[in-house]
Design a protein around this motif. Structure first.
Motif, short mmCIF file in Angstrom:
data_model
loop_
_atom_site.label_atom_id
_atom_site.label_comp_id
_atom_site.label_asym_id
_atom_site.label_seq_id
_atom_site.Cartn_x
_atom_site.Cartn_y
_atom_site.Cartn_z
N LEU A 43 0.83 -1.20 0.00
CA LEU A 43 0.00 0.00 0.00
C LEU A 43 0.87 1.26 0.00
N ALA A 44 1.95 1.22 0.79
CA ALA A 44 2.86 2.36 0.83
C ALA A 44 3.51 2.60 -0.52
N VAL A 45 3.83 1.52 -1.23
CA VAL A 45 4.44 1.66 -2.56
C VAL A 45 3.45 2.27 -3.55
N VAL A 46 2.18 1.93 -3.41
CA VAL A 46 1.16 2.57 -4.26
C VAL A 46 1.16 4.08 -4.04
N GLY A 47 1.24 4.48 -2.76
CA GLY A 47 1.31 5.91 -2.45
C GLY A 47 2.57 6.55 -2.99
N LEU A 48 3.69 5.83 -2.92
CA LEU A 48 4.95 6.35 -3.45
C LEU A 48 4.85 6.59 -4.95
N TRP A 49 4.26 5.64 -5.67
CA TRP A 49 4.11 5.82 -7.12
C TRP A 49 3.13 6.96 -7.43
N GLY A 50 2.09 7.08 -6.63
CA GLY A 50 1.16 8.19 -6.84
C GLY A 50 1.84 9.53 -6.67
N TYR A 51 2.67 9.64 -5.63
CA TYR A 51 3.41 10.88 -5.38
C TYR A 51 4.40 11.14 -6.51
N VAL A 99 15.54 3.41 7.86
CA VAL A 99 15.84 4.54 6.97
C VAL A 99 14.87 4.59 5.80
N PHE A 100 14.66 3.44 5.15
CA PHE A 100 13.75 3.41 4.00
C PHE A 100 12.30 3.66 4.43
N SER A 101 11.93 3.18 5.60
CA SER A 101 10.58 3.45 6.10
C SER A 101 10.40 4.92 6.41
N ALA A 102 11.46 5.55 6.94
CA ALA A 102 11.39 6.98 7.25
C ALA A 102 11.18 7.80 5.98
N LEU A 103 11.83 7.39 4.89
CA LEU A 103 11.62 8.08 3.61
C LEU A 103 10.15 8.00 3.18
N LEU A 104 9.57 6.82 3.35
CA LEU A 104 8.16 6.65 2.99
C LEU A 104 7.25 7.48 3.89
N VAL A 105 7.61 7.60 5.15
CA VAL A 105 6.81 8.42 6.07
C VAL A 105 6.70 9.85 5.56
N VAL A 106 7.83 10.42 5.18
CA VAL A 106 7.85 11.81 4.69
C VAL A 106 7.05 11.93 3.39
N ILE A 107 7.28 11.00 2.47
CA ILE A 107 6.61 11.06 1.16
C ILE A 107 5.11 10.90 1.31
N LEU A 108 4.68 9.92 2.09
CA LEU A 108 3.24 9.67 2.25
C LEU A 108 2.55 10.79 3.01
N PHE A 109 3.27 11.41 3.94
CA PHE A 109 2.68 12.55 4.67
C PHE A 109 2.37 13.68 3.70
N HIS A 110 3.30 13.99 2.81
CA HIS A 110 3.06 15.04 1.82
C HIS A 110 2.01 14.61 0.80
N TYR A 111 2.03 13.35 0.42
CA TYR A 111 1.07 12.84 -0.56
C TYR A 111 -0.36 12.91 -0.03
#
Length: 213
Positions: A43-51, A99-111
């Motif tokens: 699910l997080a990867v879906v959000g990453l691609w959307g962003y 570290v990689f989870s932290a990157l997703l946290v920032v990206i998904l928060f903005h997304y």
């Protein structure tokens, strides 16, 4: 490498990790917890691609709660590294995961920020363009919508790079008022129509009529 290329590479990397995890599960190499982790990761990867692609996938309301879940996971991983007496190999993998989870946290928060054009429908985008053009000529603008049971009015203005909107709704003798600020006119158009049933075209017509008088 520009930022867009970097995000594409990051999305491809995360997608590969999810594919490897799914393959491991199919081969019988995971528990129920692994299935949950894989589901959250997918699910997080879906959000990453959307962003990355600038497209709104699913609902904006789910992404910030998901970012919060990942943030909790990061904290737990760091706590385990500091207190659980793990081996050097486990510590290394735990820190990499954090570290990689932290990157997703920032990206998904903005997304998950609803005030972005990527979450707007075509109607919202067109309505936003109408409001933006009107507010360049005149600010503030007012409009109202009255029917047998309810009355709603809205006042919208532009303040620098932001848009302010004040809503007043009356129903059965009760009055409700609230204000919001937005960065994108499409979000402004969406908000006004959602809470007042007043469209950008309604605002244009009513203010044109006032101007004509």
């Amino acid at each position: 490498m520009n930022m867009h290329t970097a995000y594409l590479s990051l999305g491809a990397f995360y997608s590969l990790l999810i594919a490897i995890g799914a393959l491991a599960l199919l081969m019988g190499g995971g528990s129920a917890v692994s299935i949950v982790q894989l589901g959250i990761g997918a699910l997080a990867v879906v959000g990453l691609w959307g962003y990355t692609l600038g497209r709104g996938f699913m609902n904006p309301r789910i992404w910030r709660p998901l970012a919060a879940i990942l943030a909790v996971a990061v904290v737990l991983q760091v706590v385990m590294v500091l207190t659980a007496g793990l081996s050097k190999t486990d510590i290394t993998w735990m820190l990499i995961s954090a570290v990689f989870s932290a990157l997703l946290v920032v990206i998904l928060f903005h997304y998950g920020n609803r005030d972005q054009a990527l979450w707007a429908s075509e109607e919202d985008v067109e309505g936003g363009k109408t409001l933006e053009a009107l507010l360049k000529r005149q600010s503030p603008l007012s409009a109202e919508n009255v029917n047998d049971k309810r009355k709603a009015s809205v006042t919208v203005g532009r303040e620098g790079n932001h848009y302010s909107v004040r809503v007043r709704r009356e129903h059965g003798g009760e009055i409700e008022q609230f204000e919001e600020r937005f960065s994108h006119p499409a979000t402004l158009a969406f908000f006004i129509e959602k809470y007042t049933c007043i469209t950008a075209d309604d605002i244009a017509k009513q203010n044109t009529a006032v101007g004509g008088d």
